[in-house]
Design a protein around this motif. Structure first.
Motif, PDB file in Angstrom:
ATOM      1  N   ARG A 118      22.202  54.950  16.477  1.00  0.00           N
ATOM      2  CA  ARG A 118      23.017  53.808  16.867  1.00  0.00           C
ATOM      3  C   ARG A 118      24.386  54.343  17.277  1.00  0.00           C
ATOM      4  O   ARG A 118      24.991  55.142  16.561  1.00  0.00           O
ATOM      5  CB  ARG A 118      23.154  52.823  15.711  1.00  0.00           C
ATOM      6  CG  ARG A 118      24.058  51.638  16.039  1.00  0.00           C
ATOM      7  CD  ARG A 118      23.860  50.484  15.088  1.00  0.00           C
ATOM      8  NE  ARG A 118      23.990  50.873  13.698  1.00  0.00           N
ATOM      9  CZ  ARG A 118      23.659  50.092  12.681  1.00  0.00           C
ATOM     10  NH1 ARG A 118      23.136  48.903  12.912  1.00  0.00           N
ATOM     11  NH2 ARG A 118      23.823  50.496  11.439  1.00  0.00           N
ATOM     12  N   LEU A 119      24.864  53.936  18.458  1.00  0.00           N
ATOM     13  CA  LEU A 119      26.217  54.276  18.871  1.00  0.00           C
ATOM     14  C   LEU A 119      27.175  53.345  18.132  1.00  0.00           C
ATOM     15  O   LEU A 119      27.096  52.122  18.271  1.00  0.00           O
ATOM     16  CB  LEU A 119      26.380  54.109  20.383  1.00  0.00           C
ATOM     17  CG  LEU A 119      27.778  54.382  20.941  1.00  0.00           C
ATOM     18  CD1 LEU A 119      28.139  55.853  20.808  1.00  0.00           C
ATOM     19  CD2 LEU A 119      27.879  53.938  22.399  1.00  0.00           C
ATOM     20  N   THR A 272      30.542  58.348  18.634  1.00  0.00           N
ATOM     21  CA  THR A 272      29.941  58.569  17.327  1.00  0.00           C
ATOM     22  C   THR A 272      28.523  57.998  17.314  1.00  0.00           C
ATOM     23  O   THR A 272      28.324  56.825  17.647  1.00  0.00           O
ATOM     24  CB  THR A 272      30.763  57.893  16.216  1.00  0.00           C
ATOM     25  OG1 THR A 272      32.094  58.414  16.238  1.00  0.00           O
ATOM     26  CG2 THR A 272      30.142  58.148  14.847  1.00  0.00           C
ATOM     27  N   TYR A 273      27.568  58.839  16.929  1.00  0.00           N
ATOM     28  CA  TYR A 273      26.174  58.416  16.797  1.00  0.00           C
ATOM     29  C   TYR A 273      25.785  58.490  15.327  1.00  0.00           C
ATOM     30  O   TYR A 273      25.933  59.535  14.679  1.00  0.00           O
ATOM     31  CB  TYR A 273      25.259  59.309  17.641  1.00  0.00           C
ATOM     32  CG  TYR A 273      25.481  59.157  19.118  1.00  0.00           C
ATOM     33  CD1 TYR A 273      24.886  58.123  19.837  1.00  0.00           C
ATOM     34  CD2 TYR A 273      26.328  60.032  19.802  1.00  0.00           C
ATOM     35  CE1 TYR A 273      25.110  57.969  21.195  1.00  0.00           C
ATOM     36  CE2 TYR A 273      26.558  59.885  21.165  1.00  0.00           C
ATOM     37  CZ  TYR A 273      25.944  58.853  21.850  1.00  0.00           C
ATOM     38  OH  TYR A 273      26.183  58.701  23.197  1.00  0.00           O
ATOM     39  N   ASP A 274      25.307  57.374  14.813  1.00  0.00           N
ATOM     40  CA  ASP A 274      24.920  57.266  13.409  1.00  0.00           C
ATOM     41  C   ASP A 274      23.425  57.045  13.282  1.00  0.00           C
ATOM     42  O   ASP A 274      22.800  56.448  14.176  1.00  0.00           O
ATOM     43  CB  ASP A 274      25.611  56.063  12.753  1.00  0.00           C
ATOM     44  CG  ASP A 274      27.051  56.351  12.367  1.00  0.00           C
ATOM     45  OD1 ASP A 274      27.479  57.510  12.478  1.00  0.00           O
ATOM     46  OD2 ASP A 274      27.744  55.403  11.939  1.00  0.00           O
ATOM     47  N   PRO A 275      22.831  57.466  12.163  1.00  0.00           N
ATOM     48  CA  PRO A 275      21.475  57.007  11.853  1.00  0.00           C
ATOM     49  C   PRO A 275      21.507  55.520  11.543  1.00  0.00           C
ATOM     50  O   PRO A 275      22.547  54.964  11.160  1.00  0.00           O
ATOM     51  CB  PRO A 275      21.097  57.843  10.621  1.00  0.00           C
ATOM     52  CG  PRO A 275      22.403  58.220  10.006  1.00  0.00           C
ATOM     53  CD  PRO A 275      23.392  58.343  11.126  1.00  0.00           C
ATOM     54  N   ALA A 301      23.325  49.801  19.416  1.00  0.00           N
ATOM     55  CA  ALA A 301      24.773  49.925  19.445  1.00  0.00           C
ATOM     56  C   ALA A 301      25.393  48.955  18.457  1.00  0.00           C
ATOM     57  O   ALA A 301      24.932  47.821  18.307  1.00  0.00           O
ATOM     58  CB  ALA A 301      25.318  49.661  20.846  1.00  0.00           C
ATOM     59  N   CYS A 302      26.431  49.410  17.788  1.00  0.00           N
ATOM     60  CA  CYS A 302      27.212  48.553  16.905  1.00  0.00           C
ATOM     61  C   CYS A 302      28.288  47.919  17.769  1.00  0.00           C
ATOM     62  O   CYS A 302      29.374  48.476  17.962  1.00  0.00           O
ATOM     63  CB  CYS A 302      27.819  49.394  15.780  1.00  0.00           C
ATOM     64  SG  CYS A 302      28.934  48.488  14.697  1.00  0.00           S
TER      65      CYS A 302
END
Length: 337
Positions: A118-119, A272-275, A301-302
């Motif tokens: 998720r970006l 920033t890329y998150d799990p 995406a957030c």
């Protein structure tokens, strides 16, 4: 710390060519090389990942924004004078698939994090001409305190310089392998540790003579004792890049923005890329057409998709009720103390 496979003074590089950018699926050997570098050393430079022409256009657009941002007394500064937090405009010039959802970058990030992505952030670090060196810091520490060894990567940052980055223009300084040092933790283990951590940040701000400056980030700086120790084991390196190159790094990696001795400012995008398991804390504000871009790339995406103007330059200001915000307003009021 684990042993590293690169010579001291080197950062791993993976070069992409036209065939890589056109074929669709990323070259497995190049993805594996990038994954290995991030896992072992905390960062990799990807050469030739982007077309320079759109990056130049975006830099020109952000130069226009910078003139407005410099007039704002409550602008966000990071760690040292001359380093500003400046979001890119929420416009087509910056909302490009090759920036937000680069196929090679996504392949690498998915393999490192071993999760759907998720970006969660799309911002920029502006390094003004005449800036100072930042303190060495981390964007986040280990997720848990007191670890015997570091946990696997839980977030990745992608930096895209919008001009050539070298020693003169203040290229980012990285400390390879330090993402595996478990001593810097994101959270305190006890309330007492939390108080001690907050006091250490206040002391760091006082030493840097920024204690009374609104919205200046000083947290998670690396103590000088650790820097001396690490410099002997493996000294820091500059991530020098050409226009079109990018950097993928673990945000636990010790780093700092360095002084810009060039005549112009240097922009460096930060994504920033998150799990998926990480909580979405502060959604990005994006126009509705960005949703189609993410859906086409199979990337979550957030984000809040907002019709109408988006104040991208005001995103990092302290909230109206913040004492820091009030201090900034008092400063620009004639006769204020």
């Amino acid at each position: 710390m684990t042993t590293h496979s690169l010579p001291v003074g080197a950062l791993a590089e993976v070069a992409l060519d036209a065939a890589d950018l056109e074929r669709g699926p990323a070259d497995p050997a190049k993805v594996a090389a990038a994954v290995r570098a991030i896992t072992e050393d905390g960062a990799v430079i990807v050469l030739g990942a982007l077309d320079p022409a759109p990056l130049r256009r975006l830099a020109r657009r952000m130069e226009e924004d910078l003139r407005e941002l410099l007039l704002r007394p409550d602008r966000a500064e990071n760690f040292a004078p001359g380093h500003l937090q400046q979001d890119p405009p929420a416009e087509p010039v910056s909302l490009r698939p090759d920036l937000l959802a680069h196929p090679f970058v996504l392949s690498v990030c998915r393999q490192v994090l071993r999760q759907p992505l998720r970006l969660t952030s799309y911002t920029n670090n502006t390094n003004l001409a005449g800036s100072c060196d930042q303190d060495v810091h981390v964007d986040e520490g280990q997720l848990w305190p007191g670890l015997d060894r570091a946990h696997p990567a839980a977030r990745l940052t992608v930096n895209v310089p919008l001009s050539p980055a070298n020693a003169e223009s203040g290229a980012i300084e990285l400390w390879p392998g330090t993402h595996l040092d478990p001593r810097l933790s994101r959270f305190a283990a006890t309330p007492q540790d939390g108080v001690a951590l907050a006091l250490s940040y206040m002391r760091a701000a006082k030493r840097a003579e920024v204690a009374d400056v609104p919205n200046r980030r000083v947290g998670l700086t690396v103590p000088e004792s650790l820097l001396r120790e690490q410099r002997i084991q493996r000294p820091p390196v500059r991530a020098e890049t050409r226009l079109g190159d990018l950097i993928i790094r673990d945000p636990r990696l010790w780093h700092r923005g360095t002084a810009n001795h060039a005549a112009k400012c240097r922009f460096m995008l930060a994504l920033t890329y998150d799990p998926q398991w990480r909580r979405c804390v502060e959604p990005m504000e994006l126009p509705p057409q960005a949703r189609d871009l993410f859906e086409a790339a199979g990337l979550a995406a957030c984000a809040i998709y907002q019709k109408g103007p988006i104040d991208h330059l005001g995103r990092h200001r302290p909230p109206p009720e913040s004492p820091l915000r009030r201090a900034a307003v008092d400063r620009r009021t004639p006769g204020s103390t």
